[in-house]
Scaffold this motif. Sequence first.
Motif, PDB file in Angstrom:
ATOM      1  N   TRP A   1     -35.510 102.808   2.980  1.00 52.44           N
ATOM      2  CA  TRP A   1     -35.621 102.181   1.952  1.00 52.44           C
ATOM      3  C   TRP A   1     -36.199 100.581   2.303  1.00 52.44           C
ATOM      4  CZ3 TRP A   1     -31.042  99.545  -0.954  1.00 52.44           C
ATOM      5  CH2 TRP A   1     -31.428  98.805  -2.171  1.00 52.44           C
ATOM      6  N   GLY A   2     -37.350 100.268   1.687  1.00 48.92           N
ATOM      7  CA  GLY A   2     -38.179  98.972   2.144  1.00 48.92           C
ATOM      8  C   GLY A   2     -38.501  98.215   0.564  1.00 48.92           C
ATOM      9  N   ILE A   3     -38.645  96.944   0.642  1.00 52.08           N
ATOM     10  CA  ILE A   3     -38.843  96.275  -0.505  1.00 52.08           C
ATOM     11  C   ILE A   3     -40.491  95.996  -0.398  1.00 52.08           C
ATOM     12  CG2 ILE A   3     -38.763  93.968  -1.572  1.00 52.08           C
ATOM     13  CD1 ILE A   3     -36.030  95.480  -1.362  1.00 52.08           C
ATOM     14  N   ARG A   4     -40.916  96.243  -1.529  1.00 49.92           N
ATOM     15  CA  ARG A   4     -42.491  96.532  -1.708  1.00 49.92           C
ATOM     16  C   ARG A   4     -43.024  95.071  -1.855  1.00 49.92           C
ATOM     17  NH1 ARG A   4     -42.985 100.789  -5.667  1.00 49.92           N
ATOM     18  NH2 ARG A   4     -42.220  99.284  -7.133  1.00 49.92           N
ATOM     19  N   GLU A   5     -42.995  94.479  -0.527  1.00 47.46           N
ATOM     20  CA  GLU A   5     -43.577  93.003  -0.472  1.00 47.46           C
ATOM     21  C   GLU A   5     -44.234  92.784   0.795  1.00 47.46           C
ATOM     22  OE1 GLU A   5     -41.259  88.674  -0.101  1.00 47.46           O
ATOM     23  OE2 GLU A   5     -40.937  89.965  -2.270  1.00 47.46           O
ATOM     24  N   PRO A   6     -45.433  92.505   0.900  1.00 48.83           N
ATOM     25  CA  PRO A   6     -46.378  92.585  -0.328  1.00 48.83           C
ATOM     26  C   PRO A   6     -46.702  94.032  -0.503  1.00 48.83           C
ATOM     27  CG  PRO A   6     -47.552  92.138   1.655  1.00 48.83           C
ATOM     28  CD  PRO A   6     -46.061  92.222   2.271  1.00 48.83           C
ATOM     29  N   PRO A   7     -47.096  94.258  -1.818  1.00 49.23           N
ATOM     30  CA  PRO A   7     -47.436  95.670  -2.333  1.00 49.23           C
ATOM     31  C   PRO A   7     -48.544  96.400  -1.559  1.00 49.23           C
ATOM     32  CG  PRO A   7     -47.808  94.224  -4.021  1.00 49.23           C
ATOM     33  CD  PRO A   7     -47.049  93.388  -2.958  1.00 49.23           C
ATOM     34  N   PHE A   8     -49.583  95.723  -1.114  1.00 48.91           N
ATOM     35  CA  PHE A   8     -50.810  96.264  -0.608  1.00 48.91           C
ATOM     36  C   PHE A   8     -50.407  96.610   0.825  1.00 48.91           C
ATOM     37  CE2 PHE A   8     -51.192  91.693   0.458  1.00 48.91           C
ATOM     38  CZ  PHE A   8     -51.114  91.589   1.694  1.00 48.91           C
ATOM     39  N   GLY A   9     -49.171  96.612   1.508  1.00 49.45           N
ATOM     40  CA  GLY A   9     -48.993  96.751   2.677  1.00 49.45           C
ATOM     41  C   GLY A   9     -48.296  98.568   2.702  1.00 49.45           C
ATOM     42  N   VAL A  10     -47.870  98.679   1.442  1.00 46.12           N
ATOM     43  CA  VAL A  10     -47.006 100.217   1.359  1.00 46.12           C
ATOM     44  C   VAL A  10     -48.114 101.384   1.702  1.00 46.12           C
ATOM     45  CG1 VAL A  10     -45.750 101.666  -0.062  1.00 46.12           C
ATOM     46  CG2 VAL A  10     -45.388  98.993  -0.074  1.00 46.12           C
ATOM     47  N   PRO A  11     -49.320 101.569   1.172  1.00 43.79           N
ATOM     48  CA  PRO A  11     -49.984 102.844   1.517  1.00 43.79           C
ATOM     49  C   PRO A  11     -50.031 102.715   2.907  1.00 43.79           C
ATOM     50  CG  PRO A  11     -50.930 101.491  -0.514  1.00 43.79           C
ATOM     51  CD  PRO A  11     -49.917 100.738   0.199  1.00 43.79           C
ATOM     52  N   ASN A  12     -50.538 101.827   3.605  1.00 45.86           N
ATOM     53  CA  ASN A  12     -50.935 102.260   5.289  1.00 45.86           C
ATOM     54  C   ASN A  12     -49.605 102.509   5.875  1.00 45.86           C
ATOM     55  OD1 ASN A  12     -53.376 101.128   4.877  1.00 45.86           O
ATOM     56  ND2 ASN A  12     -52.963  98.996   5.031  1.00 45.86           N
ATOM     57  N   LEU A  13     -48.553 101.874   5.556  1.00 45.02           N
ATOM     58  CA  LEU A  13     -47.073 102.378   6.149  1.00 45.02           C
ATOM     59  C   LEU A  13     -46.855 103.726   5.957  1.00 45.02           C
ATOM     60  CD1 LEU A  13     -45.011  99.310   5.675  1.00 45.02           C
ATOM     61  CD2 LEU A  13     -45.979  99.899   7.707  1.00 45.02           C
ATOM     62  N   VAL A  14     -46.943 104.246   4.661  1.00 39.55           N
ATOM     63  CA  VAL A  14     -46.739 105.633   4.106  1.00 39.55           C
ATOM     64  C   VAL A  14     -47.543 106.601   4.759  1.00 39.55           C
ATOM     65  CG1 VAL A  14     -46.705 107.070   2.038  1.00 39.55           C
ATOM     66  CG2 VAL A  14     -45.619 105.077   1.786  1.00 39.55           C
ATOM     67  N   ASN A  15     -48.838 106.304   4.689  1.00 37.15           N
ATOM     68  CA  ASN A  15     -49.929 107.010   5.221  1.00 37.15           C
ATOM     69  C   ASN A  15     -49.766 107.266   6.724  1.00 37.15           C
ATOM     70  OD1 ASN A  15     -51.396 107.420   3.099  1.00 37.15           O
ATOM     71  ND2 ASN A  15     -52.744 105.939   3.361  1.00 37.15           N
ATOM     72  N   TYR A  16     -49.312 106.299   7.532  1.00 37.76           N
ATOM     73  CA  TYR A  16     -48.786 106.300   8.947  1.00 37.76           C
ATOM     74  C   TYR A  16     -47.696 107.274   9.115  1.00 37.76           C
ATOM     75  CZ  TYR A  16     -47.754 105.116  13.588  1.00 37.76           C
ATOM     76  OH  TYR A  16     -47.612 105.299  15.128  1.00 37.76           O
ATOM     77  N   ALA A  17     -46.839 107.117   8.115  1.00 37.09           N
ATOM     78  CA  ALA A  17     -45.344 107.761   8.674  1.00 37.09           C
ATOM     79  C   ALA A  17     -45.683 109.286   8.192  1.00 37.09           C
ATOM     80  CB  ALA A  17     -44.571 107.167   7.400  1.00 37.09           C
ATOM     81  N   LEU A  18     -46.445 109.634   7.070  1.00 38.99           N
ATOM     82  CA  LEU A  18     -46.803 111.079   7.051  1.00 38.99           C
ATOM     83  C   LEU A  18     -47.678 111.581   8.044  1.00 38.99           C
ATOM     84  CD1 LEU A  18     -48.051 110.820   3.174  1.00 38.99           C
ATOM     85  CD2 LEU A  18     -45.725 111.674   4.197  1.00 38.99           C
ATOM     86  N   GLN A  19     -48.518 110.841   8.560  1.00 42.58           N
ATOM     87  CA  GLN A  19     -49.158 111.364   9.962  1.00 42.58           C
ATOM     88  C   GLN A  19     -48.260 111.764  11.090  1.00 42.58           C
ATOM     89  OE1 GLN A  19     -52.117 108.591  10.907  1.00 42.58           O
ATOM     90  NE2 GLN A  19     -53.146 108.875   9.058  1.00 42.58           N
ATOM     91  N   GLN A  20     -47.243 110.843  11.185  1.00 41.71           N
ATOM     92  CA  GLN A  20     -46.086 110.997  12.209  1.00 41.71           C
ATOM     93  C   GLN A  20     -45.226 112.241  11.936  1.00 41.71           C
ATOM     94  OE1 GLN A  20     -46.673 109.271  15.120  1.00 41.71           O
ATOM     95  NE2 GLN A  20     -48.541 108.668  13.637  1.00 41.71           N
ATOM     96  N   GLY A  21     -45.281 112.935  10.773  1.00 45.15           N
ATOM     97  CA  GLY A  21     -44.425 113.899  10.416  1.00 45.15           C
ATOM     98  C   GLY A  21     -43.285 113.412   9.572  1.00 45.15           C
ATOM     99  N   VAL A  22     -43.155 112.222   8.877  1.00 50.53           N
ATOM    100  CA  VAL A  22     -42.121 111.964   7.946  1.00 50.53           C
ATOM    101  C   VAL A  22     -42.349 112.596   6.635  1.00 50.53           C
ATOM    102  CG1 VAL A  22     -41.253 109.993   6.951  1.00 50.53           C
ATOM    103  CG2 VAL A  22     -41.680 109.865   9.131  1.00 50.53           C
ATOM    104  N   ASN A  23     -41.296 113.049   5.995  1.00 53.45           N
ATOM    105  CA  ASN A  23     -41.508 113.628   4.632  1.00 53.45           C
ATOM    106  C   ASN A  23     -41.301 112.368   3.559  1.00 53.45           C
ATOM    107  OD1 ASN A  23     -41.142 116.245   5.402  1.00 53.45           O
ATOM    108  ND2 ASN A  23     -39.089 116.346   5.149  1.00 53.45           N
ATOM    109  N   SER A  24     -42.382 112.548   2.652  1.00 52.01           N
ATOM    110  CA  SER A  24     -42.649 111.399   1.681  1.00 52.01           C
ATOM    111  C   SER A  24     -41.346 111.210   1.041  1.00 52.01           C
ATOM    112  CB  SER A  24     -43.707 111.894   0.719  1.00 52.01           C
ATOM    113  OG  SER A  24     -43.415 112.839   0.025  1.00 52.01           O
TER     114      SER A  24
END
Length: 141
Positions: A59-82
Motif C-alpha cells: 500500500w503506497g500513497i499516490r504522491e506524486p500521482p504521475f509516478g504510480v503508472p511507472n511503478l505499477v508497470n514495472y511491478a507487473l513486468q516482474q510478475g506482481v499481480n495488480s
Amino acid sequence: PHTHTRIEMMTRKGFEGVPEGVPSNGLVLGAFSNLGKVNVRVWSVWCRVLVRSRAVTLWGIREPPFGVPNLVNYALQQGVNSSQLVFTPRLARADHMRVKRLAAVYLDTWPFNGHSTSVEAMWEGLPVLTLPVVRMAGRGG
C-alpha cells in the motif's frame, strides 16, 4: 521541541474505516514515503517479496500521482499481480497518520529514508523496516 522532526499529538476523532482499495485482511505492507524516494533497487526488492508472497499487499500513497503508472508497470513486468498494489491519495493529516495502523509494517525507502513519515508510522505503533546508512539524508527514519 529539540528534535529534527516535530510531530504533534493527533486527535482521535474523524476518519473511520479503511481507505478504498486497502484490504481489511491479509498482510499489508505500508510504503508511505513520497514516491520520488522509491528507486528501482528498492522497488525491485519489494516486487520480489510480492511475487514470493501472493497474499501480501503493498500500500503506497499516490504522491506524486504521475509516478504510480511507472511503478505499477514495472511491478507487473516482474510478475506482481495488480491486486497486490494499492495506491491511495493522502488524507487529512490526522487521518493520514491514523490509517497507517492498518498496515502490518512500514517499508522505509533507501538510501533516502522516510524521515517524518517513519516517525509518524512509529508514532502510530507501526513497526518500521529500514536500512542503516551513513549520510544524513538516510538517517531520518
